[in-house]
Write a protein that holds these residues in place. Sequence first.
Motif, PDB file in Angstrom:
ATOM      1  N   LEU A  66     -39.011  19.487 -61.697  1.00 53.78           N
ATOM      2  CA  LEU A  66     -39.715  18.865 -62.819  1.00 53.78           C
ATOM      3  C   LEU A  66     -40.003  19.955 -63.836  1.00 53.78           C
ATOM      4  O   LEU A  66     -40.608  20.981 -63.500  1.00 53.78           O
ATOM      5  CB  LEU A  66     -41.019  18.223 -62.333  1.00 53.78           C
ATOM      6  CG  LEU A  66     -41.846  17.483 -63.378  1.00 53.78           C
ATOM      7  CD1 LEU A  66     -41.073  16.278 -63.900  1.00 53.78           C
ATOM      8  CD2 LEU A  66     -43.161  17.046 -62.789  1.00 53.78           C
ATOM      9  N   VAL A  67     -39.541  19.769 -65.080  1.00 53.99           N
ATOM     10  CA  VAL A  67     -39.616  20.833 -66.083  1.00 53.99           C
ATOM     11  C   VAL A  67     -40.181  20.308 -67.394  1.00 53.99           C
ATOM     12  O   VAL A  67     -40.196  19.100 -67.664  1.00 53.99           O
ATOM     13  CB  VAL A  67     -38.228  21.451 -66.348  1.00 53.99           C
ATOM     14  CG1 VAL A  67     -37.698  22.141 -65.109  1.00 53.99           C
ATOM     15  CG2 VAL A  67     -37.233  20.421 -66.837  1.00 53.99           C
ATOM     16  N   ARG A  68     -40.649  21.242 -68.225  1.00 52.92           N
ATOM     17  CA  ARG A  68     -41.060  20.947 -69.592  1.00 52.92           C
ATOM     18  C   ARG A  68     -40.085  21.680 -70.508  1.00 52.92           C
ATOM     19  O   ARG A  68     -39.826  22.870 -70.324  1.00 52.92           O
ATOM     20  CB  ARG A  68     -42.488  21.418 -69.844  1.00 52.92           C
ATOM     21  CG  ARG A  68     -42.959  21.152 -71.269  1.00 52.92           C
ATOM     22  CD  ARG A  68     -44.428  21.481 -71.446  1.00 52.92           C
ATOM     23  NE  ARG A  68     -45.227  20.499 -70.710  1.00 52.92           N
ATOM     24  CZ  ARG A  68     -46.298  20.813 -69.993  1.00 52.92           C
ATOM     25  NH1 ARG A  68     -46.700  22.054 -69.901  1.00 52.92           N
ATOM     26  NH2 ARG A  68     -46.980  19.869 -69.370  1.00 52.92           N
ATOM     27  N   VAL A  69     -39.540  20.957 -71.499  1.00 56.36           N
ATOM     28  CA  VAL A  69     -38.566  21.530 -72.417  1.00 56.36           C
ATOM     29  C   VAL A  69     -39.046  21.324 -73.851  1.00 56.36           C
ATOM     30  O   VAL A  69     -39.831  20.410 -74.134  1.00 56.36           O
ATOM     31  CB  VAL A  69     -37.164  20.907 -72.228  1.00 56.36           C
ATOM     32  CG1 VAL A  69     -36.629  21.214 -70.840  1.00 56.36           C
ATOM     33  CG2 VAL A  69     -37.171  19.415 -72.462  1.00 56.36           C
ATOM     34  N   ALA A  70     -38.572  22.182 -74.749  1.00 52.70           N
ATOM     35  CA  ALA A  70     -38.964  22.094 -76.156  1.00 52.70           C
ATOM     36  C   ALA A  70     -37.719  22.099 -77.030  1.00 52.70           C
ATOM     37  O   ALA A  70     -36.709  22.732 -76.696  1.00 52.70           O
ATOM     38  CB  ALA A  70     -39.864  23.266 -76.533  1.00 52.70           C
ATOM     39  N   GLU A  71     -37.823  21.422 -78.140  1.00 51.53           N
ATOM     40  CA  GLU A  71     -36.744  21.357 -79.107  1.00 51.53           C
ATOM     41  C   GLU A  71     -36.534  22.734 -79.726  1.00 51.53           C
ATOM     42  O   GLU A  71     -37.483  23.483 -79.949  1.00 51.53           O
ATOM     43  CB  GLU A  71     -37.143  20.350 -80.191  1.00 51.53           C
ATOM     44  CG  GLU A  71     -36.040  19.883 -81.059  1.00 51.53           C
ATOM     45  CD  GLU A  71     -36.523  18.827 -82.029  1.00 51.53           C
ATOM     46  OE1 GLU A  71     -35.718  17.934 -82.323  1.00 51.53           O
ATOM     47  OE2 GLU A  71     -37.676  18.875 -82.474  1.00 51.53           O
ATOM     48  N   THR A  72     -35.277  23.072 -80.013  1.00 56.92           N
ATOM     49  CA  THR A  72     -34.974  24.363 -80.607  1.00 56.92           C
ATOM     50  C   THR A  72     -33.761  24.228 -81.525  1.00 56.92           C
ATOM     51  O   THR A  72     -33.207  23.137 -81.676  1.00 56.92           O
ATOM     52  CB  THR A  72     -34.722  25.426 -79.513  1.00 56.92           C
ATOM     53  OG1 THR A  72     -34.590  26.699 -80.117  1.00 56.92           O
ATOM     54  CG2 THR A  72     -33.488  25.110 -78.704  1.00 56.92           C
ATOM     55  N   ARG A  73     -33.337  25.320 -82.111  1.00 53.74           N
ATOM     56  CA  ARG A  73     -32.166  25.295 -82.982  1.00 53.74           C
ATOM     57  C   ARG A  73     -30.928  24.979 -82.150  1.00 53.74           C
ATOM     58  O   ARG A  73     -30.934  25.177 -80.936  1.00 53.74           O
ATOM     59  CB  ARG A  73     -31.993  26.641 -83.684  1.00 53.74           C
ATOM     60  CG  ARG A  73     -31.694  27.776 -82.722  1.00 53.74           C
ATOM     61  CD  ARG A  73     -31.617  29.100 -83.439  1.00 53.74           C
ATOM     62  NE  ARG A  73     -31.498  30.191 -82.494  1.00 53.74           N
ATOM     63  CZ  ARG A  73     -30.355  30.580 -81.940  1.00 53.74           C
ATOM     64  NH1 ARG A  73     -29.222  29.976 -82.242  1.00 53.74           N
ATOM     65  NH2 ARG A  73     -30.340  31.587 -81.080  1.00 53.74           N
ATOM     66  N   ILE A  86     -41.342  25.559 -65.616  1.00 55.40           N
ATOM     67  CA  ILE A  86     -41.024  24.734 -64.458  1.00 55.40           C
ATOM     68  C   ILE A  86     -42.345  24.228 -63.909  1.00 55.40           C
ATOM     69  O   ILE A  86     -43.196  25.013 -63.479  1.00 55.40           O
ATOM     70  CB  ILE A  86     -40.266  25.542 -63.397  1.00 55.40           C
ATOM     71  CG1 ILE A  86     -38.948  26.069 -63.988  1.00 55.40           C
ATOM     72  CG2 ILE A  86     -39.999  24.686 -62.162  1.00 55.40           C
ATOM     73  CD1 ILE A  86     -38.227  27.056 -63.106  1.00 55.40           C
ATOM     74  N   LEU A  87     -42.550  22.914 -63.949  1.00 48.53           N
ATOM     75  CA  LEU A  87     -43.812  22.331 -63.520  1.00 48.53           C
ATOM     76  C   LEU A  87     -43.889  22.191 -62.001  1.00 48.53           C
ATOM     77  O   LEU A  87     -44.946  22.395 -61.409  1.00 48.53           O
ATOM     78  CB  LEU A  87     -44.007  20.965 -64.180  1.00 48.53           C
ATOM     79  CG  LEU A  87     -44.033  20.964 -65.701  1.00 48.53           C
ATOM     80  CD1 LEU A  87     -44.060  19.559 -66.230  1.00 48.53           C
ATOM     81  CD2 LEU A  87     -45.217  21.760 -66.214  1.00 48.53           C
ATOM     82  N   GLU A  88     -42.763  21.822 -61.386  1.00 49.22           N
ATOM     83  CA  GLU A  88     -42.747  21.607 -59.934  1.00 49.22           C
ATOM     84  C   GLU A  88     -41.333  21.807 -59.417  1.00 49.22           C
ATOM     85  O   GLU A  88     -40.384  21.287 -59.995  1.00 49.22           O
ATOM     86  CB  GLU A  88     -43.227  20.193 -59.619  1.00 49.22           C
ATOM     87  CG  GLU A  88     -43.370  19.884 -58.163  1.00 49.22           C
ATOM     88  CD  GLU A  88     -43.866  18.473 -57.924  1.00 49.22           C
ATOM     89  OE1 GLU A  88     -43.456  17.874 -56.919  1.00 49.22           O
ATOM     90  OE2 GLU A  88     -44.648  17.965 -58.754  1.00 49.22           O
ATOM     91  N   ARG A  89     -41.203  22.574 -58.344  1.00 47.98           N
ATOM     92  CA  ARG A  89     -39.903  22.796 -57.721  1.00 47.98           C
ATOM     93  C   ARG A  89     -39.527  21.617 -56.839  1.00 47.98           C
ATOM     94  O   ARG A  89     -40.404  20.956 -56.274  1.00 47.98           O
ATOM     95  CB  ARG A  89     -39.926  24.061 -56.870  1.00 47.98           C
ATOM     96  CG  ARG A  89     -39.956  25.335 -57.662  1.00 47.98           C
ATOM     97  CD  ARG A  89     -38.608  25.601 -58.229  1.00 47.98           C
ATOM     98  NE  ARG A  89     -38.564  26.904 -58.898  1.00 47.98           N
ATOM     99  CZ  ARG A  89     -37.504  27.323 -59.525  1.00 47.98           C
ATOM    100  NH1 ARG A  89     -36.415  26.585 -59.565  1.00 47.98           N
ATOM    101  NH2 ARG A  89     -37.521  28.497 -60.101  1.00 47.98           N
ATOM    102  N   ALA A  90     -38.234  21.374 -56.702  1.00 50.17           N
ATOM    103  CA  ALA A  90     -37.768  20.301 -55.821  1.00 50.17           C
ATOM    104  C   ALA A  90     -38.043  20.700 -54.367  1.00 50.17           C
ATOM    105  O   ALA A  90     -38.009  21.861 -54.007  1.00 50.17           O
ATOM    106  CB  ALA A  90     -36.283  20.068 -56.015  1.00 50.17           C
ATOM    107  N   LYS A  91     -38.340  19.695 -53.558  1.00 48.69           N
ATOM    108  CA  LYS A  91     -38.650  19.983 -52.153  1.00 48.69           C
ATOM    109  C   LYS A  91     -37.415  19.925 -51.291  1.00 48.69           C
ATOM    110  O   LYS A  91     -36.493  19.238 -51.516  1.00 48.69           O
ATOM    111  CB  LYS A  91     -39.681  18.976 -51.653  1.00 48.69           C
ATOM    112  CG  LYS A  91     -40.996  19.169 -52.366  1.00 48.69           C
ATOM    113  CD  LYS A  91     -42.046  18.211 -51.836  1.00 48.69           C
ATOM    114  CE  LYS A  91     -43.390  18.533 -52.422  1.00 48.69           C
ATOM    115  NZ  LYS A  91     -43.582  18.115 -53.764  1.00 48.69           N
TER     116      LYS A  91
END
Length: 91
Positions: A66-73, A86-91
């Motif tokens: 589970l990840v957080r991503v941001a807009e970029t060029r 990375i908010l949470e790793r896969a189990k």
Amino acid sequence: MMAEDSGTRRDGRKVREGVVVSNRMDKTAIVEATERVRHPRYDKTVQRRSRLAVHDADNTLGVGDLVRVAETRPLSKTKRWRLVEILERAK
């Protein structure tokens, strides 16, 4: 730092959270972001999925993270997002 209701930061760039569904490319991962919206006519909650090509410079992401991503060029033909955390790793 982040406006809670709009999904954007103060600098106007979009921020999304999603699950990594593919990491087979070099320095790139595919993240599926799901948003829940009300249907304009029927007022039923509908899920909309979007697949985002995300820049992962260190190749640290795994499928299911589970990840957080941001807009970029634009980084390539399809990559327009970068990994924030990375908010949470896969189990």
